[in-house]
Design a protein around this motif. Structure first.
Motif, PDB file in Angstrom:
ATOM      1  N   VAL A 162       8.830 -13.008   9.595  1.00 24.32           N
ATOM      2  CA  VAL A 162       7.765 -12.787   8.623  1.00 24.32           C
ATOM      3  C   VAL A 162       6.368 -12.885   9.244  1.00 24.32           C
ATOM      4  N   ASP A 163       6.203 -13.699  10.275  1.00 25.56           N
ATOM      5  CA  ASP A 163       4.887 -13.787  10.916  1.00 25.56           C
ATOM      6  C   ASP A 163       4.832 -12.999  12.222  1.00 25.56           C
ATOM      7  N   SER A 164       5.762 -12.069  12.414  1.00 27.75           N
ATOM      8  CA  SER A 164       5.764 -11.237  13.619  1.00 27.75           C
ATOM      9  C   SER A 164       4.553 -10.303  13.612  1.00 27.75           C
ATOM     10  N   PRO A 165       4.163  -9.780  14.776  1.00 30.49           N
ATOM     11  CA  PRO A 165       3.013  -8.859  14.832  1.00 30.49           C
ATOM     12  C   PRO A 165       3.205  -7.632  13.941  1.00 30.49           C
ATOM     13  N   GLU A 166       4.423  -7.088  13.893  1.00 30.77           N
ATOM     14  CA  GLU A 166       4.657  -5.874  13.104  1.00 30.77           C
ATOM     15  C   GLU A 166       4.562  -6.148  11.600  1.00 30.77           C
ATOM     16  N   PHE A 167       5.162  -7.243  11.160  1.00 26.45           N
ATOM     17  CA  PHE A 167       5.107  -7.613   9.743  1.00 26.45           C
ATOM     18  C   PHE A 167       3.643  -7.886   9.357  1.00 26.45           C
TER      19      PHE A 167
ATOM     20  N   GLY B 240       5.719 -11.045  -7.149  1.00 26.60           N
ATOM     21  CA  GLY B 240       7.105 -10.811  -7.545  1.00 26.60           C
ATOM     22  C   GLY B 240       7.846 -10.041  -6.466  1.00 26.60           C
ATOM     23  N   TRP B 241       9.104 -10.413  -6.233  1.00 23.71           N
ATOM     24  CA  TRP B 241       9.871  -9.697  -5.208  1.00 23.71           C
ATOM     25  C   TRP B 241      10.106  -8.246  -5.620  1.00 23.71           C
ATOM     26  N   GLY B 242      10.171  -7.990  -6.926  1.00 26.59           N
ATOM     27  CA  GLY B 242      10.341  -6.638  -7.418  1.00 26.59           C
ATOM     28  C   GLY B 242       9.040  -5.969  -7.797  1.00 26.59           C
ATOM     29  N   GLN B 243       7.918  -6.648  -7.595  1.00 27.69           N
ATOM     30  CA  GLN B 243       6.618  -6.049  -7.867  1.00 27.69           C
ATOM     31  C   GLN B 243       5.954  -5.680  -6.536  1.00 27.69           C
ATOM     32  N   ILE B 244       5.078  -6.518  -6.005  1.00 25.90           N
ATOM     33  CA  ILE B 244       4.357  -6.123  -4.795  1.00 25.90           C
ATOM     34  C   ILE B 244       5.285  -5.855  -3.615  1.00 25.90           C
ATOM     35  N   PHE B 245       6.377  -6.625  -3.506  1.00 30.25           N
ATOM     36  CA  PHE B 245       7.210  -6.458  -2.314  1.00 30.25           C
ATOM     37  C   PHE B 245       8.188  -5.290  -2.410  1.00 30.25           C
ATOM     38  N   ALA B 246       8.267  -4.620  -3.557  1.00 31.20           N
ATOM     39  CA  ALA B 246       9.055  -3.374  -3.590  1.00 31.20           C
ATOM     40  C   ALA B 246       8.394  -2.328  -2.692  1.00 31.20           C
ATOM     41  N   PRO B 247       7.130  -1.937  -2.955  1.00 35.04           N
ATOM     42  CA  PRO B 247       6.490  -1.002  -2.030  1.00 35.04           C
ATOM     43  C   PRO B 247       6.143  -1.622  -0.682  1.00 35.04           C
ATOM     44  N   LEU B 248       5.709  -2.880  -0.682  1.00 32.21           N
ATOM     45  CA  LEU B 248       5.225  -3.471   0.564  1.00 32.21           C
ATOM     46  C   LEU B 248       6.322  -3.623   1.606  1.00 32.21           C
ATOM     47  N   THR B 249       7.535  -3.954   1.209  1.00 25.12           N
ATOM     48  CA  THR B 249       8.605  -4.079   2.202  1.00 25.12           C
ATOM     49  C   THR B 249       8.916  -2.735   2.849  1.00 25.12           C
ATOM     50  N   THR B 250       8.760  -1.631   2.103  1.00 24.33           N
ATOM     51  CA  THR B 250       8.962  -0.323   2.745  1.00 24.33           C
ATOM     52  C   THR B 250       7.872  -0.049   3.766  1.00 24.33           C
ATOM     53  N   VAL B 251       6.672  -0.542   3.510  1.00 24.33           N
ATOM     54  CA  VAL B 251       5.582  -0.412   4.491  1.00 24.33           C
ATOM     55  C   VAL B 251       5.903  -1.249   5.730  1.00 24.33           C
ATOM     56  N   VAL B 252       6.376  -2.467   5.501  1.00 24.37           N
ATOM     57  CA  VAL B 252       6.774  -3.330   6.621  1.00 24.37           C
ATOM     58  C   VAL B 252       7.830  -2.640   7.478  1.00 24.37           C
ATOM     59  N   ASN B 253       8.840  -2.049   6.831  1.00 25.29           N
ATOM     60  CA  ASN B 253       9.914  -1.375   7.564  1.00 25.29           C
ATOM     61  C   ASN B 253       9.369  -0.291   8.492  1.00 25.29           C
TER      62      ASN B 253
ATOM     63  N   PHE C 293      -2.601  -4.102   6.805  1.00 23.57           N
ATOM     64  CA  PHE C 293      -2.960  -2.721   6.454  1.00 23.57           C
ATOM     65  C   PHE C 293      -2.941  -2.534   4.940  1.00 23.57           C
ATOM     66  N   TYR C 294      -1.877  -2.978   4.295  1.00 25.47           N
ATOM     67  CA  TYR C 294      -1.699  -2.828   2.847  1.00 25.47           C
ATOM     68  C   TYR C 294      -2.810  -3.549   2.088  1.00 25.47           C
ATOM     69  N   VAL C 295      -3.066  -4.787   2.481  1.00 27.54           N
ATOM     70  CA  VAL C 295      -4.083  -5.594   1.801  1.00 27.54           C
ATOM     71  C   VAL C 295      -5.467  -4.961   1.944  1.00 27.54           C
ATOM     72  N   LYS C 296      -5.819  -4.521   3.145  1.00 27.41           N
ATOM     73  CA  LYS C 296      -7.142  -3.926   3.352  1.00 27.41           C
ATOM     74  C   LYS C 296      -7.284  -2.600   2.611  1.00 27.41           C
ATOM     75  N   LEU C 297      -6.198  -1.798   2.558  1.00 26.47           N
ATOM     76  CA  LEU C 297      -6.244  -0.533   1.834  1.00 26.47           C
ATOM     77  C   LEU C 297      -6.506  -0.778   0.351  1.00 26.47           C
ATOM     78  N   VAL C 298      -5.848  -1.763  -0.219  1.00 24.34           N
ATOM     79  CA  VAL C 298      -6.064  -2.092  -1.631  1.00 24.34           C
ATOM     80  C   VAL C 298      -7.474  -2.636  -1.843  1.00 24.34           C
ATOM     81  N   GLN C 299      -7.908  -3.507  -0.952  1.00 26.73           N
ATOM     82  CA  GLN C 299      -9.248  -4.085  -1.107  1.00 26.73           C
ATOM     83  C   GLN C 299     -10.344  -3.031  -0.978  1.00 26.73           C
ATOM     84  N   ASP C 300     -10.181  -2.100  -0.043  1.00 19.58           N
ATOM     85  CA  ASP C 300     -11.231  -1.106   0.221  1.00 19.58           C
ATOM     86  C   ASP C 300     -11.226   0.047  -0.768  1.00 19.58           C
ATOM     87  N   HIS C 301     -10.030   0.520  -1.143  1.00 20.36           N
ATOM     88  CA  HIS C 301      -9.970   1.742  -1.946  1.00 20.36           C
ATOM     89  C   HIS C 301      -8.972   1.661  -3.099  1.00 20.36           C
ATOM     90  N   GLY C 302      -8.515   0.444  -3.409  1.00 18.61           N
ATOM     91  CA  GLY C 302      -7.512   0.289  -4.454  1.00 18.61           C
ATOM     92  C   GLY C 302      -8.082   0.046  -5.834  1.00 18.61           C
TER      93      GLY C 302
END
Length: 454
Positions: A235-240, A207-220, A246-255
């Motif tokens: 969207v496929d840039s190195p920074e994005f 959801g744009w208002g679910q995962i991408f609410a926090p995740l877009t701030t991480v992208v920024n 980072f977000y996905v691995k953090l959730v997978q490892d310790h989420g």
């Protein structure tokens, strides 16, 4: 500031975009009330959040009693109310005078001429005191033409919440202004400190208002953006990619357990029930965490939204009152908005319900009030700091083509980001890679780019 040329192009593009988006979103919600013929009634369409339910209960004995204006409320769940508002305002049906809008909708609705400007009505009232409204809220509800089109009912930003007792038990300390790498290190150290406890909860629900609410701030803060200032998709840039990886691995490892289905409510429950030690999300969650019946009341610390390459990264969101331009009761509508966003209304809520229920996040005077400070002592200063430091026009490291921190304020964003979120959620579940998810997302973003670049 935007140049006149750039603002004009954005207004035209948004007008075209809204019309196209309505074909996807304008399914009618249930409920409704007929518009009155006189100016002694006002019809309000609003979301069914707790603060709005309080408003509904308090209206007759205060606003109506003092003004003689009857208020007819239609209250719907968020997805339903957004669809009904979209249909109502795009057609300028005039059935409703006022609606609860967020700072996502207001810029495009204003660009299309669907809202009545408030500069000469609500904002001009000395009793209302527009200067008391927090500046980021005023900016977020101002159109490209410089006019004010909505007044906030309540607002929020985002910050990091953590169990102080668990951190003490683990022998670690949370910085006041942590970086995301520090948060990841802390998540590893507190993971498992108590039986069944994970290090952090982060939304993974599509959801744009679910995962991408926090995740877009991480992208920024990682230096990424959905679009650069020329509307080129990134969207496929190195920074994005780095941010999402980072977000996905953090959730997978310790989420949290069940992360691909976890949204705001699930993370709130996880922190309250001792299943996680940290949570990054909306400042509005603090009221629930510090409620009298909360099992973690008094055990939560609050730190600024984590950063990497930006000075701050908290989002900005508000439910606000907008007046439909085709509404038949403009004067009554303006009086209602003035009352519902006023200091007077906040004091009424405090008196009748309690300071913890005050729709805060919009007025400087609220955060200066000793009674509110006492009721919200653990988090009020961090919340105010998060809101006042939010900058929707410059949320990252590069210029943007449209305002927004956790979203891009164009109507196409909701559908595009929701589709991308499904793939990112699948990456959290291990069903595909981040690169695969963002490659598909780049194609979706490029379609939006083509439209606005024309």
């Amino acid at each position: 500031m935007r140049s006149v040329n750039r603002a004009s192009k954005l207004t035209i593009a948004m007008s075209v975009g809204v019309a196209a988006a309505l074909g996807l979103s304008a399914c009618g919600g249930a409920g409704g009330s007929s518009a009155s013929g006189g100016d002694d009634e006002v019809n309000v369409l609003m979301v069914n959040n707790p603060q709005m339910v309080d408003l509904q209960k308090l209206t007759a004995d205060s606003f109506t009693k003092d003004t003689g204006i009857k208020v007819n409320y239609t209250v719907l769940p968020e997805n339903d109310v957004r669809a009904k508002i979209s249909q109502e305002f795009s057609s300028q049906a005039g059935q409703y005078d006022v609606a609860s809008l967020s700072n996502y909708e207001v810029p495009s609705y204003a660009a299309n001429g669907w809202l009545s400007p408030l500069d000469d009505t609500v904002a001009a009232s000395s009793d209302f005191d527009q200067s008391d409204i927090l500046e980021p809220m005023t900016k977020a509800l101002t159109g490209a033409d410089g006019k004010l089109y909505a007044e906030p009912f309540y607002g929020e930003s985002s910050f990091l919440m953590y169990r102080t007792d668990v951190f003490e038990k683990a022998g670690v300390t949370m910085p006041d202004n942590p970086t995301w790498q520090e948060v990841a290190d802390l998540a590893a150290q507190v993971d498992g400190v108590e039986d069944g406890m994970k290090g952090i909860c982060l939304r993974g629900q599509p959801g744009w208002g679910q995962i991408f609410a926090p995740l877009t701030t991480v992208v920024n803060t990682f230096g990424g953006t959905w679009f650069d200032e020329n509307w080129d998709a990134e969207v496929d840039s190195p920074e994005f990619t780095e941010a999402v990886d980072f977000y996905v691995k953090l959730v997978q490892d310790h989420g949290e357990s069940g992360a691909p289905q976890a949204g705001f409510t699930e993370c709130l429950n996880n922190l309250q029930q001792g299943k996680v030690a940290m949570w990054y999300d909306a400042t509005s969650a603090a009221g629930s965490l510090e409620a009298d019946d909360s099992p973690v009341k008094g055990k939560i610390g609050y730190a600024a939204a984590p950063v990497v390459d930006t000075a701050s990264s908290g989002w900005l969101y508000t439910w606000a009152w907008g007046i439909q331009k085709a509404g038949k009761n403009q004067d009554a509508a303006a009086k209602f908005v003035e009352w519902a966003s006023s200091k007077e209304y906040e004091e009424l809520v405090a008196e009748k319900i309690g300071w913890s229920s005050v729709p805060a996040g919009k007025r400087a005077s609220t955060y200066d009030n000793p009674d509110y400070q006492a009721a919200a002592a653990p988090f009020y200063q961090q919340t105010e700091d998060a809101i006042t430091s939010a900058d929707p026009d410059n949320p990252g490291v590069q210029p943007r083509p449209a305002p927004g921190i956790q979203f891009v304020a164009v109507p196409e964003f909701a559908d595009m980001a929701t589709q991308v979120s499904q793939d990112v959620s699948a990456a959290i579940a291990g069903k595909q890679t981040v690169e695969e998810a963002l490659s598909t997302g780049q194609g979706l973003a490029e379609k939006v780019s083509e439209k606005y670049q024309k």
